[in-house]
Write a protein that holds these residues in place. Structure first.
Motif, mmCIF file in Angstrom:
data_model
loop_
_atom_site.group_PDB
_atom_site.id
_atom_site.type_symbol
_atom_site.label_atom_id
_atom_site.label_comp_id
_atom_site.label_asym_id
_atom_site.label_seq_id
_atom_site.Cartn_x
_atom_site.Cartn_y
_atom_site.Cartn_z
ATOM 1 N N ALA A 43 1.409 -1.198 -0.273
ATOM 2 C CA ALA A 43 -0.146 -0.396 -0.091
ATOM 3 C C ALA A 43 1.039 0.949 -0.235
ATOM 4 O O ALA A 43 0.174 2.421 -0.601
ATOM 5 N N ARG A 44 2.019 1.322 0.847
ATOM 6 C CA ARG A 44 3.064 2.859 0.680
ATOM 7 C C ARG A 44 3.373 2.580 -0.185
ATOM 8 O O ARG A 44 3.693 3.376 -0.942
ATOM 9 N N LEU A 45 3.716 1.321 -0.800
ATOM 10 C CA LEU A 45 5.086 1.830 -2.416
ATOM 11 C C LEU A 45 3.431 2.472 -3.602
ATOM 12 O O LEU A 45 3.614 3.371 -4.219
ATOM 13 N N PHE A 46 1.635 1.867 -3.780
ATOM 14 C CA PHE A 46 1.136 2.653 -4.102
ATOM 15 C C PHE A 46 0.812 4.039 -3.961
ATOM 16 O O PHE A 46 0.566 4.869 -4.942
ATOM 17 N N VAL A 47 1.403 4.580 -2.756
ATOM 18 C CA VAL A 47 0.995 6.054 -2.148
ATOM 19 C C VAL A 47 1.826 6.927 -2.516
ATOM 20 O O VAL A 47 1.927 8.023 -3.339
ATOM 21 N N ARG A 102 -4.072 0.656 12.766
ATOM 22 C CA ARG A 102 -4.542 2.183 13.370
ATOM 23 C C ARG A 102 -3.915 3.070 12.491
ATOM 24 O O ARG A 102 -4.169 4.562 12.165
ATOM 25 N N SER A 103 -3.281 2.708 11.501
ATOM 26 C CA SER A 103 -2.375 3.919 11.072
ATOM 27 C C SER A 103 -2.405 3.764 9.195
ATOM 28 O O SER A 103 -1.629 4.484 8.531
ATOM 29 N N PHE A 104 -3.589 2.507 8.865
ATOM 30 C CA PHE A 104 -4.067 2.947 7.572
ATOM 31 C C PHE A 104 -4.870 4.141 7.158
ATOM 32 O O PHE A 104 -6.215 3.781 7.783
ATOM 33 N N ASP A 105 -5.019 3.904 5.604
ATOM 34 C CA ASP A 105 -5.781 5.688 5.590
ATOM 35 C C ASP A 105 -6.186 5.204 4.206
ATOM 36 O O ASP A 105 -5.838 5.649 3.170
ATOM 37 N N ARG A 106 -7.393 4.903 4.231
ATOM 38 C CA ARG A 106 -8.092 4.168 3.879
ATOM 39 C C ARG A 106 -8.056 4.879 1.704
ATOM 40 O O ARG A 106 -8.289 4.321 0.938
ATOM 41 N N THR A 107 -8.658 6.113 2.346
ATOM 42 C CA THR A 107 -8.842 7.074 1.082
ATOM 43 C C THR A 107 -6.763 7.822 0.266
ATOM 44 O O THR A 107 -7.359 7.040 -0.938
ATOM 45 N N VAL A 108 -6.321 7.796 1.086
ATOM 46 C CA VAL A 108 -4.447 7.251 0.692
ATOM 47 C C VAL A 108 -4.986 6.524 -0.101
ATOM 48 O O VAL A 108 -3.698 6.388 -1.005
ATOM 49 N N VAL A 109 -4.508 5.271 0.268
ATOM 50 C CA VAL A 109 -4.105 3.685 -0.139
ATOM 51 C C VAL A 109 -5.611 3.928 -1.886
ATOM 52 O O VAL A 109 -4.769 3.676 -2.227
ATOM 53 N N GLU A 110 -6.287 4.504 -1.383
ATOM 54 C CA GLU A 110 -7.421 4.224 -3.096
ATOM 55 C C GLU A 110 -6.946 4.313 -3.723
ATOM 56 O O GLU A 110 -6.878 4.572 -5.036
ATOM 57 N N GLU A 111 -6.444 5.994 -3.240
ATOM 58 C CA GLU A 111 -5.915 7.548 -4.652
ATOM 59 C C GLU A 111 -4.832 6.526 -5.113
ATOM 60 O O GLU A 111 -4.635 6.899 -6.254
ATOM 61 N N ASN A 162 -17.444 -3.243 0.680
ATOM 62 C CA ASN A 162 -16.125 -2.488 1.284
ATOM 63 C C ASN A 162 -15.263 -3.806 1.585
ATOM 64 O O ASN A 162 -14.126 -2.795 2.737
ATOM 65 N N SER A 163 -14.982 -4.700 1.937
ATOM 66 C CA SER A 163 -14.070 -5.522 2.242
ATOM 67 C C SER A 163 -12.750 -5.423 0.880
ATOM 68 O O SER A 163 -11.539 -6.055 1.475
ATOM 69 N N CYS A 164 -12.931 -4.404 -0.177
ATOM 70 C CA CYS A 164 -12.465 -4.304 -1.371
ATOM 71 C C CYS A 164 -12.004 -3.273 -1.116
ATOM 72 O O CYS A 164 -13.014 -2.000 -0.982
ATOM 73 N N PRO A 165 -10.880 -2.233 -1.763
ATOM 74 C CA PRO A 165 -10.186 -1.015 -3.089
ATOM 75 C C PRO A 165 -12.017 -0.744 -2.989
ATOM 76 O O PRO A 165 -12.155 -1.589 -4.072
ATOM 77 N N ASN A 166 -12.136 0.302 -2.885
ATOM 78 C CA ASN A 166 -13.525 1.457 -3.819
ATOM 79 C C ASN A 166 -12.606 2.070 -4.274
ATOM 80 O O ASN A 166 -12.190 3.628 -4.712
ATOM 81 N N LEU A 167 -12.040 1.383 -5.849
ATOM 82 C CA LEU A 167 -11.319 2.305 -7.053
ATOM 83 C C LEU A 167 -12.701 2.825 -7.940
ATOM 84 O O LEU A 167 -11.924 3.480 -9.015
ATOM 85 N N GLN A 168 -13.605 3.421 -7.783
ATOM 86 C CA GLN A 168 -14.765 3.659 -8.068
ATOM 87 C C GLN A 168 -13.767 4.749 -8.854
ATOM 88 O O GLN A 168 -14.279 5.117 -10.329
ATOM 89 N N LYS A 169 -13.405 6.041 -8.739
ATOM 90 C CA LYS A 169 -12.743 6.759 -9.463
ATOM 91 C C LYS A 169 -12.051 6.653 -10.743
ATOM 92 O O LYS A 169 -11.985 7.249 -11.360
ATOM 93 N N ALA A 170 -11.315 5.390 -9.757
ATOM 94 C CA ALA A 170 -9.937 4.842 -10.830
ATOM 95 C C ALA A 170 -11.163 4.518 -12.304
ATOM 96 O O ALA A 170 -10.635 4.613 -13.028
#
Length: 525
Positions: free
Chosen positions: A411-415, A452-461, A491-499
């Motif tokens: 996830a950090r590499l994708f970000v 706790r440190s996981f930011d879903r919005t940032v990771v999905e972007e 929601n148990s899967c990344p929300n990639l609707q924007k992409a």
């Protein structure tokens, strides 16, 4: 505390105001600050004024033997009536020290009001020199001093006194810091200047140092430097101290011990020390200590990354990559051990150390990835991580609780790719998605609720942006695969609707728009 009298002198009467002032153990008076003087005058203006012609009240200072008198005078021209002067003073009591009133045109203009303060040192009756300081806001301080004391301690006064003889008065115009100037002169009468500086604040000592340097008061300068070498200071005070003493290196004052507190004699950054810090953090056995120090070191590295020299930065990156390689090798070995069929049959006591070590190595690798991404140096690691097919293949055979931090690395590499912190090649981006996107999706539900440190919005972007950097056909393959998973688990899967929207417009809308544009251009021709 003792008192001194501040007199207000006009054409008809003299008024006295009592201002508190401290007597030092050496027997001289310290000049009050302008703020204290203003507050005292304001308080006295609010009290009942003595009648015209009445004798002023006795001052407490009169009971002190040989105590110097400190007076404040306010000279004005005569006004048409006494009542007019009184009413003006009552309307503006707070501005009585530093403001000039604006009388009607019929009355004559008054000159700027000036406060005159007298200060004496040592035996007042034996003083043979008068030093007058003219400061801001119309404050003038007259000091009754002794030639031999000033000439002995100050090169500035020694030079003034040697130019002509006899000298009975020295004037100092535009004095920036009258209060500290008076205090510094008073320190010339002390046997132990350093003792007088104890319990003083660092900013005040820096002010004394500045005046002492100007006066050529070497004993005071040395005492200030000894104080600064011993007393704690940091942050903003540190910058002020360094800037105040650095220029004294050319003089024989010995400022090196002070500057050694903030800089080393080494010409290059201590890379061995950096390596040692990284090693200690990675091998820490205490969870809390390791977690807190990782956060602190990461913050400090981010702050210093912009100012780090290129050669030093290259050495740091090489060190980080060596530790990344060690973590990867250790993780692969632990994954192979934990995925073995015999491992599941072992007791919890035997399995727990292995699973704990997997979590530790993955957390260390995530920390190293954060450092590399923060220094814009994670491009090579992205290629290294995307080639870990064996590790990704073993991922599903381990409990999610033990493996989820590995997905955090992905996830950090994708970000980092989405934010432009690194620019890996198309093949690396493609391989990273092919190898590690599915393991990340498998752990996504756990990451949302258990990390706790996981930011879903940032990771999905970040995931969406990485996908959209690929050719359109590859975007379609990945997003259609994601769509099947998203429609099953939500929601148990990344929300990639924007992409998905961007891909949709590129696939179905852009060709039509471009076709219409081509037709319009051909029609015009």
């Amino acid at each position: 505390m003792a008192d001194f009298k501040v007199g207000s002198l006009d054409a008809r009467a003299t008024k006295f105001r009592t201002v508190p002032i401290a007597v030092t153990p050496e027997g001289f008076w310290c000049c009050p600050s302008q703020t204290v003087l203003q507050k005292t005058v304001k308080n006295q203006n609010q009290q009942t004024r003595p009648k015209v012609g009445a004798s002023p009240p006795a001052s407490k200072a009169s009971s002190v033997q040989r105590a110097p008198t400190i007076s404040s005078e306010r000279r004005t021209h005569s006004t048409p009536t006494r009542s007019r002067a009184n009413s003006d003073e009552q309307r503006c009591p707070a501005a009585a020290d530093n403001a000039t009133s604006n009388p009607p045109k019929a009355a004559s203009e008054r000159p700027p009001k000036q406060h005159k303060i007298s200060v004496g040192f040592g035996q007042i009756e034996m003083s043979d020199l008068r030093v007058v300081l003219y400061g801001k806001d119309g404050v003038a301080v007259k000091m009754s001093v002794h030639k031999n004391i000033l000439a002995e301690n100050s090169t500035f006064f020694a030079d003034k006194l040697s130019r002509q003889s006899p000298v009975s008065s020295i004037e100092v115009p535009d004095c920036e810091d009258v209060e500290i100037y008076v205090e510094t002169v008073g320190l010339m009468y002390c046997n132990d200047v350093k003792q007088r500086l104890i319990k003083q604040s660092v900013p005040r000592v820096l002010r004394i140092l500045k005046v002492a340097e100007h006066l050529g008061f070497r004993a005071c300068v040395l005492s200030c430097l000894n104080y600064l070498e011993a007393v704690p200071w940091a942050g903003e005070e540190e910058e002020n101290v360094v800037s105040s003493v650095r220029h004294l290196q050319t003089e024989d004052y010995g400022v090196t011990p002070i500057l050694k507190r903030v800089c080393s004699d080494l010409t290059s950054p201590p890379n061995d020390t950096f390596v040692r810090i990284i090693e200690l953090v990675l091998k820490s056995s205490d969870d809390r200590g390791r977690r807190e120090m990782k956060s602190l070191v990461l913050k400090l590295l981010k702050e210093s990354s912009s100012s780090c020299a290129s050669s030093s930065a290259d050495l740091c990156v090489e060190t980080l990559y060596s530790y990344c390689q060690n973590c990867l090798e250790s993780l692969l070995t632990l994954f192979q051990q934990a995925s073995d069929s015999d491992f599941s049959e072992q007791s919890l006591e035997l399995k727990e150390p292995v699973l704990r070590q997997i979590t530790l190595e993955a957390d260390n690798l995530l920390w190293l990835t954060e450092i590399l991404a923060g220094r814009n140096a994670a491009e090579e690691f992205a290629g290294l991580w995307s080639n870990q097919r064996e590790l990704a293949g073993l991922h599903s055979k381990l409990p999610t609780k033990s493996r989820h931090l590995v997905s955090c690395v992905t996830a950090r590499l994708f970000v980092a790719i989405g934010k432009g912190e690194m620019l890996p090649s198309k093949d690396t981006r493609q391989l990273l998605l092919d190898v590690w996107l599915q393991p990340l999706m498998d752990d996504y539900n756990w990451l949302q609720h258990g990390c706790r440190s996981f930011d879903r919005t940032v990771v999905e972007e970040g995931i969406g942006s990485t996908i959209l950097t690929l050719p359109l056909e590859d975007q379609q393959t990945i997003l259609l695969s994601w769509l099947g998973s998203f429609l099953k688990v939500g929601n148990s899967c990344p929300n990639l609707q924007k992409a998905f929207e961007v891909w949709w417009r590129r696939t179905f809308v852009r060709p039509y728009v471009e076709q219409q544009g081509s037709r319009s251009q051909s029609g015009r021709s």
